[in-house]
Design a protein around this motif. Structure first.
Motif, PDB file in Angstrom:
ATOM      1  N   VAL A  71       0.829  -1.207   0.000  1.00 14.96           N
ATOM      2  CA  VAL A  71       0.000   0.000   0.000  1.00 14.96           C
ATOM      3  C   VAL A  71       0.866   1.261   0.000  1.00 14.96           C
ATOM      4  O   VAL A  71       0.644   2.182  -0.789  1.00 14.96           O
ATOM      5  N   HIS A  72       1.842   1.301   0.882  1.00 16.17           N
ATOM      6  CA  HIS A  72       2.696   2.489   0.969  1.00 16.17           C
ATOM      7  C   HIS A  72       3.530   2.677  -0.300  1.00 16.17           C
ATOM      8  O   HIS A  72       3.831   3.811  -0.687  1.00 16.17           O
ATOM      9  N   CYS A  73       3.940   1.576  -0.906  1.00 18.40           N
ATOM     10  CA  CYS A  73       4.811   1.619  -2.088  1.00 18.40           C
ATOM     11  C   CYS A  73       4.029   1.123  -3.302  1.00 18.40           C
ATOM     12  O   CYS A  73       4.333   0.079  -3.875  1.00 18.40           O
ATOM     13  N   SER A  74       3.021   1.869  -3.695  1.00 19.61           N
ATOM     14  CA  SER A  74       2.122   1.420  -4.757  1.00 19.61           C
ATOM     15  C   SER A  74       2.778   1.428  -6.134  1.00 19.61           C
ATOM     16  O   SER A  74       2.299   0.758  -7.051  1.00 19.61           O
ATOM     17  N   LYS A  75       3.875   2.167  -6.289  1.00 20.86           N
ATOM     18  CA  LYS A  75       4.595   2.170  -7.561  1.00 20.86           C
ATOM     19  C   LYS A  75       5.723   1.147  -7.505  1.00 20.86           C
ATOM     20  O   LYS A  75       6.580   1.211  -6.631  1.00 20.86           O
ATOM     21  N   ARG A  76       5.718   0.218  -8.430  1.00 17.67           N
ATOM     22  CA  ARG A  76       6.773  -0.791  -8.471  1.00 17.67           C
ATOM     23  C   ARG A  76       8.127  -0.109  -8.672  1.00 17.67           C
ATOM     24  O   ARG A  76       8.243   0.875  -9.396  1.00 17.67           O
ATOM     25  N   GLY A  77       9.135  -0.647  -8.014  1.00 14.22           N
ATOM     26  CA  GLY A  77      10.461  -0.037  -8.074  1.00 14.22           C
ATOM     27  C   GLY A  77      10.706   0.955  -6.959  1.00 14.22           C
ATOM     28  O   GLY A  77      11.790   1.533  -6.866  1.00 14.22           O
ATOM     29  N   SER A  78       9.699   1.146  -6.074  1.00 14.98           N
ATOM     30  CA  SER A  78       9.891   2.021  -4.913  1.00 14.98           C
ATOM     31  C   SER A  78      10.907   1.392  -3.960  1.00 14.98           C
ATOM     32  O   SER A  78      11.096   0.172  -3.945  1.00 14.98           O
ATOM     33  N   GLU A  79      11.513   2.228  -3.150  1.00 15.85           N
ATOM     34  CA  GLU A  79      12.520   1.753  -2.203  1.00 15.85           C
ATOM     35  C   GLU A  79      11.948   1.732  -0.789  1.00 15.85           C
ATOM     36  O   GLU A  79      11.302   2.687  -0.352  1.00 15.85           O
ATOM     37  N   VAL A  80      12.212   0.631  -0.091  1.00 18.36           N
ATOM     38  CA  VAL A  80      11.845   0.476   1.317  1.00 18.36           C
ATOM     39  C   VAL A  80      13.139   0.370   2.123  1.00 18.36           C
ATOM     40  O   VAL A  80      14.014  -0.427   1.777  1.00 18.36           O
ATOM     41  N   ILE A  81      13.264   1.144   3.178  1.00 15.00           N
ATOM     42  CA  ILE A  81      14.441   1.071   4.044  1.00 15.00           C
ATOM     43  C   ILE A  81      14.081   0.318   5.318  1.00 15.00           C
ATOM     44  O   ILE A  81      13.112   0.664   6.007  1.00 15.00           O
ATOM     45  N   VAL A  82      14.846  -0.723   5.627  1.00 22.46           N
ATOM     46  CA  VAL A  82      14.605  -1.562   6.803  1.00 22.46           C
ATOM     47  C   VAL A  82      15.934  -1.843   7.509  1.00 22.46           C
ATOM     48  O   VAL A  82      17.002  -1.659   6.934  1.00 22.46           O
TER      49      VAL A  82
END
Length: 381
Positions: A71-82
């Protein structure tokens, strides 16, 4: 038969009698149509407890985290930092990349479960057309791999201020978020007030057989409900499961302090043995997870120790580790890495169970310590 004490995880618990009663008597409907009254009651209650407008009942914490990322990253290729020791990164099969199409970038988790915020700011991307767009930061509270550590509230506030400047949402993997609230003695809504979405697990620490909740804004949960259906998480008469969670919120959550006290007692006993082969950090013992480190002096590996704790020797049944049936004690634990063992306390570990576990640990750890001392003497000769 040997007496078994299972400290592998707080997921090994069975539903309580009150939960079973609630399951049998729960009002039911089709939750995909939004018609299960018990699920609706649970979603309303957990949302109110966390101070957010809405919630969604899902089968597991892994699915909850995945849906949040989708949901937060609805555009493919978005970056998630963990964090590099986070559950999302280590134990969820790369679902963020495989299913959500996101690039997962890691920050080094510090021993307390946090990460360096100055370094985080330098990680944010999106102004250069060659780079992915940083769209989400995920944190974990309590932090499993760091030993059930509770993230400092001030650190979360500072993180939120940094993310707000760039309009980047924060998702909390709060599988054991109730343990964090208990440790800090804070209301749940205050604990998560700076976060945009939270995953809460009912089968960790809370004795439920199945289920997690994803909590956030009304719009966020509307989108999450669509994603839940996409990944196969739509359930029908799910009130039989939600009923357990409602019982847990009323009856099990207030008992978490007891789990923490028993975990601290276990840690102090191990520390008080003053062994050369095993060490535990009592000063940073926060919740229900106890991590025991094997030092360089220990001749065994974590797997060897875990295997030995789960065995009963003839000598034990004749000594201090025997039970009333003279059959000994089997203690189940988990290998965290080659030099670390995890013991997890939960609501179905009694004081008697804890005492038997302590006897078993004392016997086995001293047995290994004696071998280390013997090896040292042989080497010296």
């Amino acid at each position: 038969m040997a007496y078994i004490v299972d400290m592998r995880s707080d997921t090994v618990t069975k539903p309580t009698k009150a939960m079973k009663h609630a399951m049998v008597n729960s009002a039911l409907g089709d939750d995909v149509f939004g018609e299960d009254p018990t699920v609706n009651a649970l979603e309303s209650k957990i949302a109110a407890m966390l101070g957010k407008p809405a919630a969604l009942f899902v089968p597991s914490g892994t699915m909850s985290n995945l849906i949040a990322i989708m949901v937060h990253c609805s555009k493919r290729g978005s970056e998630v930092i963990v964090g590099d020791k986070s559950h999302i990164f280590k134990y969820e099969q790369g679902g963020a990349a495989h299913v959500a199409g996101c690039l997962v970038t890691t920050m080094e988790n510090l021993p307390d479960g946090t990460f360096d915020l100055e370094k985080l700011e330098k990680k944010f991307r999106g102004s250069d057309i060659h780079e992915p767009i940083t769209s989400l930061v995920c944190i974990e509270n309590t932090h499993n791999v760091c030993g059930g550590k509770v993230l400092p509230q001030k650190w979360q506030q500072d993180l939120a201020a940094i993310c707000r400047k760039r309009s980047i949402p924060i998702h909390v993997d709060g599988a054991r978020i109730f343990n964090a609230a208990e440790y800090l003695n804070l209301p749940m809504k205050e604990l998560v007030q700076h976060c945009d979405s939270i995953s809460v697990c009912f089968s960790k620490s809370l004795s439920c057989p199945v289920g997690s909740a994803l909590v956030g804004s009304v719009h966020f949960i509307e989108q999450a409900r669509r994603m839940r259906k996409m990944v196969g998480g739509g359930m029908r008469q799910a009130g039989v499961l939600a009923a357990c969670a409602l019982v847990a919120l009323d009856e099990v959550v207030p008992q978490l302090a007891t789990d923490h006290k028993r975990a601290l007692r276990l840690a102090k006993v191990i520390e008080g043995m003053f062994l050369k082969c095993f060490t535990v950090d009592v000063q940073t013992q926060h919740t229900n997870i106890v991590l025991v480190r094997l030092t360089d002096a220990c001749p065994a590996r974590a797997g060897d120790v875990v295997q030995r704790l789960a065995q009963v020797s003839l000598e034990e049944t004749q000594g201090d580790c025997k039970t009333t049936n003279d059959e000994g004690v089997i203690l189940k634990s988990v290998i965290f890495d080659d030099r670390t063992i995890r013991f997890t306390l939960h609501c179905q570990i009694s004081d008697e169970d804890l005492w038997l576990a302590i006897m078993k640990i004392t016997y086995v750890f001293k047995e290994i310590e004696a071998k280390a001392t013997s090896n040292t003497r042989v080497s010296a000769v």
